[in-house]
Enzyme design. Structure first.
Site, PDB file in Angstrom:
ATOM      1  N   SER A  41     -73.340 -67.539 -37.111  1.00  0.00           N
ATOM      2  CA  SER A  41     -73.235 -66.973 -35.769  1.00  0.00           C
ATOM      3  C   SER A  41     -74.174 -67.609 -34.746  1.00  0.00           C
ATOM      4  O   SER A  41     -74.803 -66.910 -33.973  1.00  0.00           O
ATOM      5  CB  SER A  41     -73.507 -65.469 -35.847  1.00  0.00           C
ATOM      6  OG  SER A  41     -72.955 -64.832 -34.736  1.00  0.00           O
ATOM      7  N   ASN A  44     -72.580 -72.378 -30.675  1.00  0.00           N
ATOM      8  CA  ASN A  44     -72.288 -73.824 -30.560  1.00  0.00           C
ATOM      9  C   ASN A  44     -72.053 -74.224 -29.104  1.00  0.00           C
ATOM     10  O   ASN A  44     -72.379 -75.333 -28.709  1.00  0.00           O
ATOM     11  CB  ASN A  44     -71.129 -74.323 -31.448  1.00  0.00           C
ATOM     12  CG  ASN A  44     -70.219 -73.247 -31.928  1.00  0.00           C
ATOM     13  OD1 ASN A  44     -70.136 -72.205 -31.288  1.00  0.00           O
ATOM     14  ND2 ASN A  44     -69.547 -73.476 -33.025  1.00  0.00           N
ATOM     15  N   CYS A  45     -71.538 -73.278 -28.301  1.00  0.00           N
ATOM     16  CA  CYS A  45     -71.299 -73.603 -26.891  1.00  0.00           C
ATOM     17  C   CYS A  45     -72.616 -73.845 -26.143  1.00  0.00           C
ATOM     18  O   CYS A  45     -72.620 -74.437 -25.067  1.00  0.00           O
ATOM     19  CB  CYS A  45     -70.513 -72.494 -26.210  1.00  0.00           C
ATOM     20  SG  CYS A  45     -69.026 -72.059 -27.112  1.00  0.00           S
TER      21      CYS A  45
HETATM   22  P1  FAD Z   1     -66.805 -72.740 -35.962  1.00  0.00           P
HETATM   23  O1  FAD Z   1     -67.472 -71.894 -34.973  1.00  0.00           O
HETATM   24  O2  FAD Z   1     -66.979 -74.196 -35.879  1.00  0.00           O
HETATM   25  O3  FAD Z   1     -67.265 -72.256 -37.396  1.00  0.00           O
HETATM   26  C1  FAD Z   1     -66.773 -72.841 -38.558  1.00  0.00           C
HETATM   27  C2  FAD Z   1     -67.849 -72.760 -39.637  1.00  0.00           C
HETATM   28  O4  FAD Z   1     -67.219 -72.887 -40.880  1.00  0.00           O
HETATM   29  C3  FAD Z   1     -68.830 -73.910 -39.546  1.00  0.00           C
HETATM   30  O5  FAD Z   1     -70.147 -73.431 -39.374  1.00  0.00           O
HETATM   31  C4  FAD Z   1     -68.691 -74.637 -40.878  1.00  0.00           C
HETATM   32  O6  FAD Z   1     -69.935 -75.052 -41.412  1.00  0.00           O
HETATM   33  C5  FAD Z   1     -68.081 -73.561 -41.750  1.00  0.00           C
HETATM   34  N1  FAD Z   1     -67.293 -74.095 -42.855  1.00  0.00           N
HETATM   35  C6  FAD Z   1     -66.281 -74.998 -42.771  1.00  0.00           C
HETATM   36  N2  FAD Z   1     -65.770 -75.245 -43.999  1.00  0.00           N
HETATM   37  C7  FAD Z   1     -66.455 -74.468 -44.859  1.00  0.00           C
HETATM   38  C8  FAD Z   1     -66.382 -74.270 -46.264  1.00  0.00           C
HETATM   39  N3  FAD Z   1     -65.501 -74.931 -47.015  1.00  0.00           N
HETATM   40  N4  FAD Z   1     -67.238 -73.407 -46.828  1.00  0.00           N
HETATM   41  C9  FAD Z   1     -68.125 -72.741 -46.066  1.00  0.00           C
HETATM   42  N5  FAD Z   1     -68.253 -72.878 -44.758  1.00  0.00           N
HETATM   43  C10 FAD Z   1     -67.415 -73.727 -44.160  1.00  0.00           C
HETATM   44  N6  FAD Z   1     -65.620 -73.231 -26.611  1.00  0.00           N
HETATM   45  C11 FAD Z   1     -65.494 -72.545 -25.459  1.00  0.00           C
HETATM   46  O7  FAD Z   1     -64.574 -71.727 -25.331  1.00  0.00           O
HETATM   47  N7  FAD Z   1     -66.374 -72.743 -24.428  1.00  0.00           N
HETATM   48  C12 FAD Z   1     -67.407 -73.612 -24.528  1.00  0.00           C
HETATM   49  O8  FAD Z   1     -68.197 -73.758 -23.589  1.00  0.00           O
HETATM   50  C13 FAD Z   1     -67.552 -74.355 -25.717  1.00  0.00           C
HETATM   51  N8  FAD Z   1     -68.566 -75.249 -25.848  1.00  0.00           N
HETATM   52  C14 FAD Z   1     -68.707 -75.906 -27.037  1.00  0.00           C
HETATM   53  C15 FAD Z   1     -69.747 -76.817 -27.154  1.00  0.00           C
HETATM   54  C16 FAD Z   1     -69.925 -77.497 -28.342  1.00  0.00           C
HETATM   55  C17 FAD Z   1     -71.040 -78.494 -28.453  1.00  0.00           C
HETATM   56  C18 FAD Z   1     -69.047 -77.262 -29.431  1.00  0.00           C
HETATM   57  C19 FAD Z   1     -69.239 -77.992 -30.733  1.00  0.00           C
HETATM   58  C20 FAD Z   1     -68.007 -76.370 -29.315  1.00  0.00           C
HETATM   59  C21 FAD Z   1     -67.825 -75.686 -28.114  1.00  0.00           C
HETATM   60  N9  FAD Z   1     -66.770 -74.793 -27.945  1.00  0.00           N
HETATM   61  C22 FAD Z   1     -66.631 -74.118 -26.774  1.00  0.00           C
HETATM   62  C23 FAD Z   1     -65.772 -74.570 -29.015  1.00  0.00           C
HETATM   63  C24 FAD Z   1     -66.107 -73.337 -29.814  1.00  0.00           C
HETATM   64  O9  FAD Z   1     -67.415 -73.417 -30.256  1.00  0.00           O
HETATM   65  C25 FAD Z   1     -65.145 -73.249 -30.979  1.00  0.00           C
HETATM   66  O10 FAD Z   1     -63.850 -73.117 -30.470  1.00  0.00           O
HETATM   67  C26 FAD Z   1     -65.430 -72.066 -31.884  1.00  0.00           C
HETATM   68  O11 FAD Z   1     -66.737 -72.117 -32.369  1.00  0.00           O
HETATM   69  C27 FAD Z   1     -64.458 -72.079 -33.061  1.00  0.00           C
HETATM   70  O12 FAD Z   1     -64.782 -71.073 -33.973  1.00  0.00           O
HETATM   71  P2  FAD Z   1     -64.415 -71.224 -35.495  1.00  0.00           P
HETATM   72  O13 FAD Z   1     -64.891 -69.989 -36.185  1.00  0.00           O
HETATM   73  O14 FAD Z   1     -63.008 -71.594 -35.656  1.00  0.00           O
HETATM   74  O15 FAD Z   1     -65.245 -72.483 -35.993  1.00  0.00           O
END
Ligand code: FAD
Length: 817
Positions: A41, A44-45
């Protein structure tokens, strides 16, 4: 409710939301959250903002810790535990403890996948160099900060929102920054005319922007890294940060036999269920349905990931909760500006074959008399029949977020442009206007649908019908700062008295600065029996579509153009006698104030003027070029403003070339061999007679400057076909008459050789050597699918504004067609 065991893979946006929601729905359920990284948690943004220093305290990015999740939500959080396989038959996952190396299995009743998306790392030679980094998580952020230590320069590859946020972060750290982007624009999902102002903002803030360029290789160098670029140049840098997009992490899902969608993401239904009913998937890894086009899409954003995590948990506990598709509402800060978008862009509408009408408005973000207001540019797409709002984009220094969010709600609720007219939005002078920019967009669009005015787009001006004529209804002062070539100027306040200068046989394409006076003029003309259309968004939209004149500033006036990327400020030799605050004023206000102030000064004295209108950055150099006053500097100022310092020049008068040299600007429109010869013979002759010569290549003329050999350039099918059909360079041009399948051409070349006439290639080389400026029209390149890397060296890119600027300094202008 029966106790369940839920296993969640991925502990950030989607995963942590699913876990917390599941606990709120059931106290009994066992919830295991598996995260391969050391944190859950985290924000990342927020990562780019810690790199840039706005978020000084790194711990502020750790929104929730594993301990807090354990204590408050009784979630079994296991960081540094990576799921290596899923067994849907046995309903088990295989996990590797990355600390101890232990591999173990865990059963589940329901499994939630939220593994996110990984940064794309294409197979470019040298990409594994340790100084080629990307940004996804806290560890990446730490690595970047460490790698930047002691470095004076970094290269960013990719101009999407992470690349743009990183550009600002790097400049805030005082690091010289080159941003390399393959496309001709940054912020790919937005339309090009909406981002051209971002190009200006990046350049003004010292970012060395290389559009239409890709990296072809990385290698070690004394400074750290050497980048080979598609332009043939090399770039020495300390660190390279890749931000060219992300790819959904689907390996686990694929290996487990879960169905993937056509765009390569995990396929889910509206309950976030995968093809296995016990397995849910959310976030960046899944494919969604685009709310407007109804087509599958990958839209990696934090809001959808969080909402989907919650919906997955709801459905696990048999609550009927549905995900209602993604409309791609997004916003990005780019130094002093923000760009926001929701729903369809024009590009997306064209790709999806959806009929649309579009309008542009450029109102003030709030009452212009209240401090801090800035110009806000909005583009709205709507259904030409029903008026339903399909998409909106906005760019400006203030108020973008509020308007994009209102448009987002309008699209979600299926509102029409007529509804936008009626919206009751909050207003007091510091926040808005009695007619909010969203209402205003509604008025403009509804006027079109009601038939009060006919719309004209910039495309209609670039390709005018034979019977059409351009009518500029702005003031003469505004016209002095630039206008559309070939237009007739009748200021709106004189129009009624000068109707006899117009013809009822013609169609008038009317324009003003933003479209309001153009609308009034059209109402006046229509009621007097004239045929006319109003250019939506006016001259500002025209400028933004055809080019932006920061590119045309003399090199040493461009901020950040110093080669060592240090903020060296030039000390101009002048006496600053007046400062003007024109913030909140729209053109021609700032230009008029500047003119009046300079009228009072003596030769060599200077005025420093600050304005918030982003168009001011383009207007000041153009106005100085036209009038002969000297632009000493232009730079970003506080709170989204721009500051220009202009020195009075006594000889200043309309149209006098500043250098005092004679100049000639010719347009080369066609790719016939004989006409190309003529163009270069005239250019070489004129340059030898002491003229400054610019050849402006547009449409077919650009083919003359193409390289003859094979060139690797990324093109779509139509661009490839076009490229094959058009002549490739000076050696492949046909003769305009008597070509006779190339026989005529061979004969004329033989005669030229016999008579010792220089070849076309020699003439081109001679022209370049003698300093003839070869400028290609970027809009034509884009239309014809010609890429920068296909052109010979030494060619500059420019828009109509650049052409007009050169023209204004020229005594002669030939159109070679
Ligand atoms: P994530 O938040 O990436 O989480 C996935 C997690 O799963 C990771 O921590 C990874 O380590 C873990 N994981 C993967 N595979 C495995 C496995 N096999 N076993 C255990 N753990 C695993 N979005 C916006 O809307 N506005 C913004 O301003 C914005 N800014 C951003 C800036 C940056 C630098 C980045 C990188 C992203 C940004 N985003 C933004 C995008 C947003 O962060 C993502 O859309 C969002 O975090 C996606 O959520 P998620 O749960 O799908 O993946």
């Amino acid at each position: 409710m029966e106790a369940k065991k839920i296993v969640i893979i991925g502990g950030v946006a989607g995963g942590a939301s699913a876990a917390a929601r599941a606990r709120r729905l059931s106290e009994e359920t066992e919830i295991i959250l598996l995260e391969r990284g050391p944190y859950v948690s985290f924000a990342n943004c927020g990562l780019p903002y810690h790199i840039g220093g706005e978020i000084a305290d790194r711990d502020r990015l750790l929104v929730t810790t594993p301990e807090q999740l354990r204590t408050r939500f009784r979630i079994d959080v296991r960081t540094r535990n990576e799921v290596t396989a899923i067994d849907p038959e046995k309903k088990e996952v295989e996990i590797k403890n990355l600390e101890s190396g232990e591999v173990y299995r865990e059963s589940y009743d329901s499994l939630v996948l939220s593994p996110g998306a990984e940064p794309i790392r294409p197979p470019i030679p040298g990409i594994d160099n340790p100084n080629v980094l990307s940004l996804r998580n806290m560890e990446d952020m730490d690595r970047i900060i460490q790698a930047l230590d002691g470095k004076t320069h970094a290269a960013l590859i990719g101009g999407g929102y992470i690349g743009l946020e990183m550009a600002e972060a790097l400049r805030r750290r005082g690091v010289g920054t080159t941003l390399i982007e393959l496309a001709p624009q940054v912020m790919g999902p937005a339309d090009p005319e909406m981002v051209s102002i971002l190009h200006q903002e990046l350049t003004l803030n010292g970012v060395d922007l290389r559009l239409g360029t890709s990296v072809t290789g990385f290698s070690e160098s004394a400074k750290g890294l050497k980048l080979a670029l598609s332009s043939g140049e090399t770039l020495e840098t300390g660190v390279a940060i890749l931000a060219i997009g992300v790819r959904p992490e689907t390996a686990l899902a694929k290996a487990a036999g879960l169905e993937l969608g056509p765009r390569g993401g995990i396929k889910v239904n509206d309950r976030m269920q995968t093809s296995d009913e016990n397995i849910y998937a959310v976030g960046d890894a899944v494919e969604v349905i685009d709310f407007v086009t109804r087509q599958p899409a990958l839209i990696p954003l934090a809001g959808p990931a969080n909402r989907q995590g919650r919906i997955a948990a709801d459905n696990i506990f048999v609550r009927d909760s549905r995900y209602k598709d993604t409309q791609g509402t997004a916003i990005c800060k780019v130094f002093n500006l923000a760009i926001g978008m929701t729903g369809l862009s024009e590009k997306a509408a064209r790709r999806a074959g959806i009929a649309f009408e579009k309008i542009y408005v450029h109102p003030s973000s709030h009452a212009s008399y209240y401090p801090g207001s800035a110009s806000l540019s909005i583009k709205m797409l709507f259904d030409p029949q029903s008026g339903k709002v399909l998409g909106a984009q906005a760019v400006g220094a203030d108020g973008v977020d509020k308007r994009i969010d209102v448009f987002a709600v309008a699209i979600r609720a299926g509102l029409t442009v007529y509804d936008l007219e009626e919206l009751e939005l909050s207003y007091a002078p510091p926040f808005g206007s009695a007619k909010d920019p969203v209402n205003f967009a509604g008025f403009v669009a509804a006027n079109v649908l009601r038939g009060d005015v006919k719309l004209c787009q910039v495309e209609d001006i670039i390709n005018p019908a034979p019977h059409s004529k351009l009518l500029d209804v702005r003031t003469t002062e505004e016209v002095a700062a630039g206008t559309i070539p070939g237009s007739k100027n009748i200021p709106i306040d004189e129009l009624r008295d000068r109707l006899d200068e117009l013809s009822k046989e013609k169609e008038y394409l009317v324009f003003c600065r933003v479209g309001v006076r153009g609308y009034l003029a059209c109402r006046m003309l229509t009621q007097n029996g004239f045929n006319c259309r109003n250019l939506t968004g006016g001259y500002i939209t025209y400028q933004r579509t055809t080019g932006i004149s920061v590119d045309e500033m003399p090199e040493d006036h461009k901020p950040g153009s110093d080669s060592d990327y240090e903020d060296v400020k030039k000390e101009p030799t002048m006496k600053l006698v007046k400062t003007i605050n024109a913030c909140g004023q729209q053109c021609p206000g700032p230009i008029l104030q500047l003119k009046n102030a300079l009228d009072e000064l003596k030769e060599g004295e200077a005025v420093c003027i600050t304005a918030t209108d982003p168009g001011f950055v383009a207007d000041v150099p153009a106005w100085c070029n036209t009038t002969g006053h000297e632009l000493a500097s232009i730079e970003p100022a506080e709170k989204g403003a721009y500051r220009a310092t202009v020195i009075k020049r006594a000889h200043a008068a309309g149209g006098i070339p500043m250098s005092g040299k004679r100049a000639m600007t010719n347009v080369v429109f066609c790719n016939d061999f004989d006409k190309a010869m003529a163009a270069f013979i005239i250019a070489n002759g004129a340059v030898s007679a002491g003229y400054e010569v610019t050849l402006f290549f547009t449409f077919w003329g650009i083919n003359i400057l193409r390289k003859s050999g094979p060139v690797v350039a990324k093109k779509n099918l139509i661009e490839k076909m076009f490229g094959i059909m058009m002549p490739k360079g000076a050696n492949k041009l046909p003769l305009s008459k008597m070509n006779m399948a190339g026989m005529g051409l061979a004969m004329i070349k033989g005669i030229m050789k016999h008579k010792n006439v220089m070849t076309l290639q020699e003439l081109i080389a001679q022209a370049k050597f003698s300093g003839v400026k070869l400028v290609v029209c970027t809009m034509s390149m884009d239309l014809m699918g010609i890429k920068r890397e296909e052109l010979i060296d030494g060619v500059e890119e420019g828009g109509v504004a650049m052409y007009i600027d050169h023209l204004s300094r020229s005594g002669a202008n030939l159109f070679i067609s």
